[in-house]
Scaffold this motif. Structure first.
Motif, PDB file in Angstrom:
ATOM      1  N   GLY A  15      -3.928   3.859  -4.692  1.00  0.00           N
ATOM      2  CA  GLY A  15      -3.354   2.780  -3.855  1.00  0.00           C
ATOM      3  C   GLY A  15      -4.201   2.654  -2.277  1.00  0.00           C
ATOM      4  O   GLY A  15      -4.650   3.825  -2.011  1.00  0.00           O
ATOM      5  N   ILE A  17      -2.765   2.197   1.851  1.00  0.00           N
ATOM      6  CA  ILE A  17      -1.892   2.295   2.699  1.00  0.00           C
ATOM      7  C   ILE A  17      -2.520   1.941   4.080  1.00  0.00           C
ATOM      8  O   ILE A  17      -3.518   2.375   4.555  1.00  0.00           O
ATOM      9  CB  ILE A  17      -1.172   3.581   2.923  1.00  0.00           C
ATOM     10  CG1 ILE A  17      -0.686   4.208   1.421  1.00  0.00           C
ATOM     11  CG2 ILE A  17       0.005   3.454   3.815  1.00  0.00           C
ATOM     12  CD1 ILE A  17      -0.386   5.474   1.359  1.00  0.00           C
ATOM     13  N   ARG A 127      -4.971  -6.222  -4.530  1.00  0.00           N
ATOM     14  CA  ARG A 127      -4.344  -6.388  -5.602  1.00  0.00           C
ATOM     15  C   ARG A 127      -4.846  -6.689  -6.704  1.00  0.00           C
ATOM     16  O   ARG A 127      -4.447  -6.467  -8.067  1.00  0.00           O
ATOM     17  CB  ARG A 127      -3.018  -7.470  -5.116  1.00  0.00           C
ATOM     18  CG  ARG A 127      -2.146  -6.976  -4.214  1.00  0.00           C
ATOM     19  CD  ARG A 127      -1.206  -6.190  -4.390  1.00  0.00           C
ATOM     20  NE  ARG A 127      -0.430  -6.731  -5.286  1.00  0.00           N
ATOM     21  CZ  ARG A 127       0.607  -7.247  -5.047  1.00  0.00           C
ATOM     22  NH1 ARG A 127       1.200  -7.586  -3.869  1.00  0.00           N
ATOM     23  NH2 ARG A 127       1.498  -7.828  -6.094  1.00  0.00           N
ATOM     24  N   THR A 132      -2.157  -0.477  -5.805  1.00  0.00           N
ATOM     25  CA  THR A 132      -0.752  -0.596  -4.933  1.00  0.00           C
ATOM     26  C   THR A 132      -1.242  -0.738  -3.609  1.00  0.00           C
ATOM     27  O   THR A 132      -2.142  -0.208  -3.041  1.00  0.00           O
ATOM     28  CB  THR A 132       0.141   0.729  -5.276  1.00  0.00           C
ATOM     29  OG1 THR A 132       0.374   0.756  -6.500  1.00  0.00           O
ATOM     30  CG2 THR A 132       1.191   0.586  -3.916  1.00  0.00           C
ATOM     31  N   ALA A 134       0.302  -0.975   0.428  1.00  0.00           N
ATOM     32  CA  ALA A 134       1.456  -0.512   1.233  1.00  0.00           C
ATOM     33  C   ALA A 134       1.188  -0.670   2.508  1.00  0.00           C
ATOM     34  O   ALA A 134       0.332  -0.426   2.957  1.00  0.00           O
ATOM     35  CB  ALA A 134       1.916   0.667   0.720  1.00  0.00           C
ATOM     36  N   CYS A 136       2.535   1.209   6.394  1.00  0.00           N
ATOM     37  CA  CYS A 136       3.236   2.350   6.774  1.00  0.00           C
ATOM     38  C   CYS A 136       2.958   2.082   8.468  1.00  0.00           C
ATOM     39  O   CYS A 136       1.853   2.256   8.815  1.00  0.00           O
ATOM     40  CB  CYS A 136       2.515   3.551   6.355  1.00  0.00           C
ATOM     41  SG  CYS A 136       3.241   5.107   7.034  1.00  0.00           S
ATOM     42  N   ASP A 157       3.253  -4.091  -1.729  1.00  0.00           N
ATOM     43  CA  ASP A 157       4.286  -3.567  -2.531  1.00  0.00           C
ATOM     44  C   ASP A 157       5.303  -2.824  -2.083  1.00  0.00           C
ATOM     45  O   ASP A 157       6.503  -2.959  -2.206  1.00  0.00           O
ATOM     46  CB  ASP A 157       3.444  -2.893  -3.703  1.00  0.00           C
ATOM     47  CG  ASP A 157       2.375  -3.520  -4.576  1.00  0.00           C
ATOM     48  OD1 ASP A 157       2.798  -4.628  -5.214  1.00  0.00           O
ATOM     49  OD2 ASP A 157       1.120  -3.359  -4.412  1.00  0.00           O
ATOM     50  N   VAL A 158       4.717  -2.170  -0.995  1.00  0.00           N
ATOM     51  CA  VAL A 158       5.715  -1.082  -0.184  1.00  0.00           C
ATOM     52  C   VAL A 158       5.477  -1.319   1.189  1.00  0.00           C
ATOM     53  O   VAL A 158       4.365  -1.520   1.640  1.00  0.00           O
ATOM     54  CB  VAL A 158       5.486   0.192  -0.525  1.00  0.00           C
ATOM     55  CG1 VAL A 158       6.111   1.291   0.224  1.00  0.00           C
ATOM     56  CG2 VAL A 158       5.733   0.381  -2.241  1.00  0.00           C
ATOM     57  N   VAL A 178       5.881   7.449   2.237  1.00  0.00           N
ATOM     58  CA  VAL A 178       5.248   6.168   1.712  1.00  0.00           C
ATOM     59  C   VAL A 178       4.824   6.528   0.531  1.00  0.00           C
ATOM     60  O   VAL A 178       4.556   5.692  -0.496  1.00  0.00           O
ATOM     61  CB  VAL A 178       4.173   5.638   2.958  1.00  0.00           C
ATOM     62  CG1 VAL A 178       3.030   6.708   3.033  1.00  0.00           C
ATOM     63  CG2 VAL A 178       3.773   4.224   2.495  1.00  0.00           C
ATOM     64  N   GLU A 181       7.323   6.500  -2.270  1.00  0.00           N
ATOM     65  CA  GLU A 181       7.793   5.238  -2.689  1.00  0.00           C
ATOM     66  C   GLU A 181       6.584   4.357  -3.417  1.00  0.00           C
ATOM     67  O   GLU A 181       6.856   3.380  -4.374  1.00  0.00           O
ATOM     68  CB  GLU A 181       8.063   4.234  -1.322  1.00  0.00           C
ATOM     69  CG  GLU A 181       9.296   4.783  -0.599  1.00  0.00           C
ATOM     70  CD  GLU A 181       9.949   3.763   0.280  1.00  0.00           C
ATOM     71  OE1 GLU A 181       9.397   2.394   0.031  1.00  0.00           O
ATOM     72  OE2 GLU A 181      10.835   4.147   1.101  1.00  0.00           O
ATOM     73  N   CYS A 182       5.315   4.782  -3.311  1.00  0.00           N
ATOM     74  CA  CYS A 182       4.053   4.150  -3.757  1.00  0.00           C
ATOM     75  C   CYS A 182       4.143   4.794  -5.214  1.00  0.00           C
ATOM     76  O   CYS A 182       3.113   4.412  -6.028  1.00  0.00           O
ATOM     77  CB  CYS A 182       2.971   4.355  -3.143  1.00  0.00           C
ATOM     78  SG  CYS A 182       2.917   3.157  -1.735  1.00  0.00           S
ATOM     79  N   ALA A 189      -4.668   8.351  -2.532  1.00  0.00           N
ATOM     80  CA  ALA A 189      -4.325   7.131  -1.471  1.00  0.00           C
ATOM     81  C   ALA A 189      -5.369   7.232  -0.399  1.00  0.00           C
ATOM     82  O   ALA A 189      -6.059   8.061  -0.149  1.00  0.00           O
ATOM     83  CB  ALA A 189      -3.133   7.457  -0.708  1.00  0.00           C
TER      84      ALA A 189
END
Length: 244
Positions: A15, A17, A127, A132, A134, A136, A157-158, A178, A181-182, A189
């Motif tokens: 993911g 962020i 994507r 993922t 996100a 933040c 996504d978040v 975060v 949630e991911c 990450a």
């Protein structure tokens, strides 16, 4: 790319962020009214001089405020009370402090935002690889609405804002929120942002990898800090996909 070191490769990134303001979006005209103009409209020139930088009147970086983040109503009341108390400390008369605080709060949130040109393609590429994505941010309560308004709803996504998480970057609580949630562990990450402490040093300390985005036309004054292990530096989000 010169000045860039590769992030650690021992665990695959699942993911990415990203910070919001300065990383994905920028301010565009018309700009909100200055705080000083709102003071002067009320004949409060001396208080305006004491008020200072309008961008430094919110919660501090790293501040925890979980007790005020239990609901939107509670958080908004805290925002207004902070401004009112600061206004009183600057010499604003009690009867004027509440209405002034409300005007200041509206001005701080009356932001016209636009995506940087490299954002849509960069997020779409992430994507497309099944990562993922996100956001933040040290932001107001309605970050999800801001993400949607700039056209990112289908690419994110978040979205986690400090207002709801109860702490501002680089406090560990917002990173923990975060990641939860991911559905990611820290080592899975990659955190991307333009500010050193909230977006690079903080995530690294929490066990994430980090990318310092240093856009040539928006460089923070001074030399960029040396890159520690687990960090990279890029000049555009177009270079991001090569790091994951």
């Amino acid at each position: 790319m010169p000045g860039q070191s590769a992030p650690r490769r021992d665990t695959a990134v699942r993911g990415v962020i990203l910070d919001f303001y300065g990383t994905l979006v920028r301010l565009v005209d018309p700009l909100p009214p200055s705080h000083r103009s709102l003071f002067l409209r009320r004949g409060l020139a001396e208080a305006a001089d004491r008020w200072g930088d309008q961008w430094a009147v919110g919660p501090r970086e790293g501040e925890q405020h979980a007790v005020h983040s239990t609901s939107e109503r509670t958080y908004r009341a805290w925002e207004l009370d902070r401004l009112r108390r600061r206004a009183l400390a600057c010499g604003v008369p009690e009867p004027a402090a509440g209405p002034l605080a409300a005007d200041l709060d509206r001005a701080m949130k009356d932001l016209r935002l636009a995506l940087f040109d490299d954002v849509p393609a960069a997020l779409a590429a992430l994507r497309a690889r099944g990562l993922t994505v996100a956001v933040c941010s040290n932001w107001f309560w309605d970050l999800d609405r801001a993400v949607e308004d700039v056209g990112l709803a289908g690419l994110v996504d978040v979205a986690v804002t400090s207002a709801r998480a109860g702490a501002r970057k680089p406090h560990p609580l917002i990173y923990r929120t975060v990641l939860a949630e991911c559905g990611l562990r820290p080592e899975q990450a990659l955190f991307v942002g333009d500010m050193w402490e909230p977006d690079v040093a903080g995530p690294l300390a929490y066990g994430m990898r980090a990318v310092h985005l240093r856009r040539p036309d928006r460089v923070v004054a001074g030399a960029a800090p040396p890159l520690p292990d687990g960090a990279a530096r890029i000049a555009s989000l177009t270079a991001l996909s090569a790091l994951v």
